[in-house]
Design an enzyme around this catalytic site. Structure first.
Site, mmCIF file in Angstrom:
data_model
loop_
_atom_site.group_PDB
_atom_site.id
_atom_site.type_symbol
_atom_site.label_atom_id
_atom_site.label_comp_id
_atom_site.label_asym_id
_atom_site.label_seq_id
_atom_site.Cartn_x
_atom_site.Cartn_y
_atom_site.Cartn_z
ATOM 1 N N ARG A 56 0.802 -1.221 0.000
ATOM 2 C CA ARG A 56 0.000 0.000 0.000
ATOM 3 C C ARG A 56 0.842 1.282 0.000
ATOM 4 N NH1 ARG A 56 -2.729 -3.902 1.550
ATOM 5 N NH2 ARG A 56 -0.786 -4.421 2.569
ATOM 6 N N THR A 57 1.785 1.371 0.918
ATOM 7 C CA THR A 57 2.500 2.643 1.084
ATOM 8 C C THR A 57 3.324 2.946 -0.159
ATOM 9 O OG1 THR A 57 2.591 2.090 3.422
ATOM 10 C CG2 THR A 57 3.925 3.949 2.698
ATOM 11 N N LYS A 85 27.396 -3.293 -0.077
ATOM 12 C CA LYS A 85 28.870 -3.150 -0.059
ATOM 13 C C LYS A 85 29.338 -2.450 1.205
ATOM 14 C CE LYS A 85 28.387 -2.066 -4.928
ATOM 15 N NZ LYS A 85 28.410 -0.880 -5.790
ATOM 16 N N ARG A 106 11.024 3.855 3.864
ATOM 17 C CA ARG A 106 10.651 2.859 4.879
ATOM 18 C C ARG A 106 11.912 2.064 5.217
ATOM 19 N NH1 ARG A 106 5.510 -1.062 4.664
ATOM 20 N NH2 ARG A 106 4.620 0.940 5.307
ATOM 21 N N HIS A 134 4.460 5.533 11.793
ATOM 22 C CA HIS A 134 4.007 5.489 10.397
ATOM 23 C C HIS A 134 3.024 6.656 10.230
ATOM 24 C CE1 HIS A 134 3.033 4.030 6.527
ATOM 25 N NE2 HIS A 134 2.566 2.816 6.797
HETATM 26 N N1 CP Z 1 -0.555 -0.095 5.744
HETATM 27 C C1 CP Z 1 0.689 -0.311 5.240
HETATM 28 O O1 CP Z 1 1.670 0.349 5.600
HETATM 29 O O2 CP Z 1 0.729 -1.304 4.304
HETATM 30 P P1 CP Z 1 2.043 -1.753 3.556
HETATM 31 O O3 CP Z 1 2.974 -2.363 4.573
HETATM 32 O O4 CP Z 1 1.602 -2.741 2.507
HETATM 33 O O5 CP Z 1 2.676 -0.528 2.944
#
Ligand code: CP
Length: 304
Positions: A56-57, A85, A106, A134
């Site tokens: 999703r993100t 490396k 992320r 998040h």
């Molecule tokens: N909700 C969410 O962060 O989903 P993903 O881990 O698929 O990005």
């Protein structure tokens, strides 16, 4: 205009800031529905660095960038970069800041988002730093609540089932703690209760917090927010195996409540698929708001 260069934590998402982002997100949603694209970022490059798995993100940020006519560059896992490396995160971020106008990252390490933002000459967005935060998910969750319930204050919300390790729960509770008269309950096994520091922080902000061991008999809340047990973060996998099947919303539980049922997804065991068509089960709609909310954020951060 937003009052920050980089978004690391929901602490930064004050009610005024949230209102600014949502005003833009509503316009983005209308534009998506009518003409698909809003060509406001033709000259921008968005760097998407995803060193932990994501559907999703990553895809909604990519979709948001493309709907704004921005270009995108990617690094999708650590082994395909020069991390392999031995390059440091700090050096990588300095390099990517020279290739792009905004960085979305992320990473599995809690605190990595702040570290990266500190090295970046361009704006930076935390797309999840381990089990810490998040914040863009919290914006999507709050946008969904406001759309369906019409307010972000005076809410009774129950969170489950891994309040210890769910960054989505950490970020949403932080965001909503800035609105008056909210009341949070946390349901789940005692091993996965919220960190005591988080409860202290929420209570200091004026939120009434209670903890429920097991599953409540009645889901008498405005919102039921569940998230999978975060399997990849368990030091002791036997705790995950012990609880994963028990902590689950059944069709009957969802059908018996008026509460809005939210889940940042991915769904593993926490909601039975038979509940998906019930009118209060809005988690797929919630995921769809990822695009307009992230379009608004990219657009506002790049116009700062
Ligand atoms: N909700 C969410 O962060 O989903 P993903 O881990 O698929 O990005």
């Amino acid at each position: 205009m937003l009052p920050f260069k980089s978004l690391i934590s929901s602490h930064q998402l004050t009610p005024d800031t949230v209102a600014t982002i949502f005003e833009s997100a509503h316009k983005m949603q209308t534009a998506i529905e009518s003409k698909g694209r809003v060509g406001s970022l033709e000259n921008a490059i968005v760097a998407l660095l995803f060193f932990e798995p994501s559907s999703r993100t990553m895809l909604s940020f990519q979709s948001a960038a493309q709907r704004l006519n921005a270009g995108t560059i990617f690094a999708q896992n650590a082994t395909s970069t020069s991390f392999e490396k031995g390059e440091s995160l700090e050096d990588l971020i300095r390099i990517v800041a020279g290739y792009s106008d905004i960085i979305v990252m992320r990473h599995a390490q809690p605190g990595s988002a702040q570290m990266a933002a500190d090295c970046s000459d361009v704006p930076f967005i935390n797309a999840g730093d381990g089990g810490n935060e998040h914040p863009t998910q919290a914006l999507i969750d709050a946008f969904t609540i406001e759309k369906h319930i019409g307010r972000l204050d005076n809410l009774k919300i129950v969170f489950g089932f891994d309040s210890l390790q769910s960054r989505s729960i950490h970020s949403l509770t932080r965001l909503l703690s800035q609105y008056p008269n909210n009341e949070f309950s946390f349901m789940g096994p005692s091993e996965l209760a919220p960190p005591p520091a988080m409860i202290s922080e929420l209570e200091a902000a004026g939120v009434r917090c209670t903890q429920i061991k097991g599953l409540p008999d009645k889901l008498d809340y405005d919102v039921v927010y569940v998230n999978r047990l975060q399997e990849e973060r368990f030091a002791d996998k036997s705790i995950f195996d012990k609880h994963r099947r028990f902590y689950r919303l059944s069709y009957d539980m969802v059908a018996a409540t008026q509460a809005l049922i939210l889940d940042p997804l991915p769904r593993i065991d926490e909601i039975d698929v038979t509940a998906d068509d019930l009118p209060n089960a809005v988690y797929f709609q919630q995921a769809s708001y990822g695009v307009p909310v992230r379009m608004a954020l990219l657009s506002l951060m790049l116009s700062n």
